[in-house]
Design an enzyme around this catalytic site. Structure first.
Site, PDB file in Angstrom:
ATOM      1  CG  HIS A  78     -43.840  -0.191   5.920  1.00  0.00           C
ATOM      2  ND1 HIS A  78     -44.242  -0.587   7.165  1.00  0.00           N
ATOM      3  CD2 HIS A  78     -43.271   1.037   6.092  1.00  0.00           C
ATOM      4  CE1 HIS A  78     -43.934   0.363   8.044  1.00  0.00           C
ATOM      5  NE2 HIS A  78     -43.342   1.356   7.411  1.00  0.00           N
ATOM      6  CD  GLU A  79     -40.517   2.334   4.029  1.00  0.00           C
ATOM      7  OE1 GLU A  79     -40.911   3.523   4.108  1.00  0.00           O
ATOM      8  OE2 GLU A  79     -40.154   1.686   5.029  1.00  0.00           O
ATOM      9  CG  HIS A  82     -44.722   5.560   5.012  1.00  0.00           C
ATOM     10  ND1 HIS A  82     -45.396   5.959   6.142  1.00  0.00           N
ATOM     11  CD2 HIS A  82     -43.938   4.511   5.394  1.00  0.00           C
ATOM     12  CE1 HIS A  82     -45.040   5.201   7.166  1.00  0.00           C
ATOM     13  NE2 HIS A  82     -44.156   4.302   6.732  1.00  0.00           N
TER      14      HIS A  82
END
Length: 165
Positions: A78-79, A82
């Protein structure tokens, strides 16, 4: 890489997952994006944050310890997504279509915006509020905003304004 008394095996599993997903993204995108800096300094109820300018991922060591497998499977990609979206598209909406595409099509991970981890161990004091249908617990920050008259919060179910008990 800063650590916060995390077992080396968990740190290694995080790095394996990060490197695996980064290699997968580089292959699919035909790029050679660098490995981001990784630290275990995230606090509070956030599982992790991606710092674009410093190209860094900060993970919450408490939530990682308590939810190792799910955390590594979900939060690390998820990170990373980004950071990859920022490198690939520039500044766009944090959980917009580019991020969703990066998560699902490139990294092969379901695009979930928030985690479902138990937060009791990382949550600080909360304040009870009520609406028509239930009791709510507001964080110190939200409670202080209500007290200062800076915010009004409503129940997502009944739409009523929350009132301090």
């Amino acid at each position: 890489m800063k650590t916060s008394r995390l077992p080396i095996a968990i740190q290694q599993a995080v790095m394996r997952r990060l490197r695996e997903k980064l290699a997968q993204a580089n292959l699919k995108l035909g790029r050679n994006y660098p490995e981001p800096k990784l630290s275990y300094t995230q606090r509070g109820t956030s599982a992790g944050t991606a710092w674009l300018e410093s190209y860094e991922i900060r993970l919450n060591p408490v939530l990682l310890l308590e939810n190792s497998e799910a955390f590594i499977e979900e939060v690390v990609p998820h990170e990373l997504a980004h950071l990859l979206v920022w490198k690939h598209f520039g500044r766009v909406a944090p959980h917009g279509k580019e991020w969703k595409w990066m998560m699902e099509s490139v990294l092969g991970v379901p695009a979930r915006r928030t985690h479902q981890f138990e937060l009791q161990s990382v949550r600080r004091n909360t304040f009870p509020y009520r609406c028509k249908c239930q009791e709510h617990q507001l964080t110190v920050r939200r409670h202080n905003r209500v007290v200062r008259g800076e915010a009004v919060y409503r129940c997502v179910h009944c739409g009523e304004q929350l009132i301090a008990k």
